[in-house]
Design an enzyme around this catalytic site. Structure first.
Site, mmCIF file in Angstrom:
data_model
loop_
_atom_site.group_PDB
_atom_site.id
_atom_site.type_symbol
_atom_site.label_atom_id
_atom_site.label_comp_id
_atom_site.label_asym_id
_atom_site.label_seq_id
_atom_site.Cartn_x
_atom_site.Cartn_y
_atom_site.Cartn_z
ATOM 1 N N HIS A 25 45.141 32.271 13.932
ATOM 2 C CA HIS A 25 45.310 31.667 15.255
ATOM 3 C C HIS A 25 45.525 32.714 16.342
ATOM 4 O O HIS A 25 45.486 32.388 17.535
ATOM 5 C CB HIS A 25 46.501 30.707 15.236
ATOM 6 C CG HIS A 25 46.189 29.391 14.607
ATOM 7 N ND1 HIS A 25 47.129 28.403 14.432
ATOM 8 C CD2 HIS A 25 45.022 28.891 14.114
ATOM 9 C CE1 HIS A 25 46.570 27.349 13.853
ATOM 10 N NE2 HIS A 25 45.302 27.626 13.653
ATOM 11 N N HIS B 198 37.604 25.636 7.848
ATOM 12 C CA HIS B 198 37.428 24.195 7.691
ATOM 13 C C HIS B 198 36.382 23.872 6.634
ATOM 14 O O HIS B 198 36.485 22.853 5.956
ATOM 15 C CB HIS B 198 37.052 23.569 9.030
ATOM 16 C CG HIS B 198 38.222 23.413 9.954
ATOM 17 N ND1 HIS B 198 38.259 22.493 10.970
ATOM 18 C CD2 HIS B 198 39.405 24.083 10.020
ATOM 19 C CE1 HIS B 198 39.413 22.576 11.620
ATOM 20 N NE2 HIS B 198 40.119 23.550 11.060
ATOM 21 N N ARG C 264 37.175 29.742 12.295
ATOM 22 C CA ARG C 264 37.633 28.360 12.126
ATOM 23 C C ARG C 264 36.618 27.548 11.322
ATOM 24 O O ARG C 264 36.996 26.733 10.467
ATOM 25 C CB ARG C 264 37.856 27.721 13.493
ATOM 26 C CG ARG C 264 38.471 26.323 13.445
ATOM 27 C CD ARG C 264 38.957 25.924 14.820
ATOM 28 N NE ARG C 264 39.661 24.642 14.796
ATOM 29 C CZ ARG C 264 39.118 23.499 15.199
ATOM 30 N NH1 ARG C 264 37.866 23.479 15.634
ATOM 31 N NH2 ARG C 264 39.821 22.382 15.166
ATOM 32 N N ASN D 273 37.391 18.356 13.709
ATOM 33 C CA ASN D 273 36.281 19.143 14.239
ATOM 34 C C ASN D 273 35.655 18.561 15.496
ATOM 35 O O ASN D 273 35.073 19.295 16.304
ATOM 36 C CB ASN D 273 35.185 19.279 13.174
ATOM 37 C CG ASN D 273 35.683 19.925 11.906
ATOM 38 O OD1 ASN D 273 36.456 20.876 11.952
ATOM 39 N ND2 ASN D 273 35.256 19.415 10.760
#
Length: 327
Positions: free
Chosen positions: A203, A69, A65, A104
């Protein structure tokens, strides 16, 4: 001579798709970038990630992740920002940290792990390997450690000397986005709807806070009633920080069960279930749900493509000695 089996052909096409994606990478990136300067780099990162995932399987999802990001914040007015480790910075008086951007804040983890891996790399190869490359390698090794696909990790990125909190708020996909918004956000990065649907499969090893899925289980009609009932038992309409696996079938195995969940209308996030809700990605979701090799190949190719989003070239930026701080 017997004709090649369909599985052999698929494996060949999978390999070719990853190679084709690698060709798209900016010319200064290379899997051999540190071959002479830090020849043991891959072993250092692989060993550290294997140890971290043994201690806590969620570490693989945390790092994946962070990489996603980080790459997705691509400030167009600043030359070659993207996969530049800007998300790892604590921030200064001159710029606000991406760590505390809405996507975040209170939900991004793994910063200390990347700092620890970077420290191991620094001990052997001082001031040589960028935090951006440490993060790229760690994301790959985390996925592989949970049974996911491998790909050729291109290296040679430089680290940003600033973070872009406002851009993170604007550009990172949100769990309440609909399909058209998701497609638009990914296309803005040069990523196709197919790339988007494949990358969403990350995911399969993630957990989500109730605040990110409460609206889906209380307001959306496109959800299996028994699944909704089970999630409502841990999540009130007001949200909260209770956690649930995004893939409830195999939450710590990197596989295609995430897509089987979508077909069964058991997507935890609104944005997940939007991939199969009578729209353009329905057929691809169904394909991935039935064919794990197709998903693995497309995910690997999309990771190479995403990892090449405007990496800082040459001497632009710096090689941080500690990932959370500027030199």
């Amino acid at each position: 001579m017997a004709s090649p089996s369909s599985s052999m052909i698929h494996r060949l096409l999978l390999a070719l798709s990853v190679v084709s994606a690698a060709v798209l990478v900016s010319g200064h990136l290379s899997p051999e970038f540190y071959a002479a300067k830090c020849p043991n780099l891959r072993n250092i990162v692989r060993s550290a990630m294997a140890e971290a995932v043994r201690q806590n399987p969620r570490n693989a999802a945390f790092v994946l992740r962070l990489f996603f990001h980080d790459c997705f914040v691509n400030v167009l007015r600043i030359a070659a920002s993207g996969c530049d480790a800007s998300i790892l910075l604590d921030g200064t008086a001159a710029f606000a940290s991406e760590k505390f951007a809405n996507p975040n804040n209170n939900s991004a983890h793994g910063f200390e792990l990347i700092d620890a891996i970077k420290a191991r790399v620094e001990a052997e190869c001082p001031a040589t390997v960028s935090c951006a490359d440490v993060l790229a390698l760690s994301a790959h090794d985390g996925v592989a450690s949970l049974g996911g696909p491998t790909w050729t990790v291109q290296l040679g990125r430089r680290d940003s000397v600033a973070a872009y909190q406002a851009a993170a708020n604007r550009e990172i996909p949100a769990p309440f986005n609909d399909l058209s918004k998701l497609i638009s956000l990914f296309r803005d990065k040069g990523l196709s709807p197919r790339d988007m649907t494949a990358l969403s499969g990350g995911h399969t090893i993630g957990l989500a806070q109730c605040s990110n899925f409460a609206a889906h289980i209380y307001n959306d009609c496109n959800a299996d009633p028994s699944f909704v009932a089970s999630r409502r038992r841990i999540c009130s309409p007001d949200g909260g920080r209770n956690l649930a696996p995004i893939d409830s079938e195999t939450p710590f195995r990197f596989d295609n069960a995430y897509y089987r969940g979508l077909v069964a209308r058991r997507g935890l996030l609104h944005s997940d279930q939007e991939l199969l809700n009578g729209g353009s990605q329905d057929a691809l979701v169904r394909q991935y749900s039935a064919d794990g090799e197709a998903f693995a190949g497309d995910f690997a190719a999309a990771m190479v493509k995403m990892g090449a989003l405007s990496p800082r070239p040459g001497t632009t930026g710096e090689v941080r000695l500690k990932c959370s701080k500027l030199n």
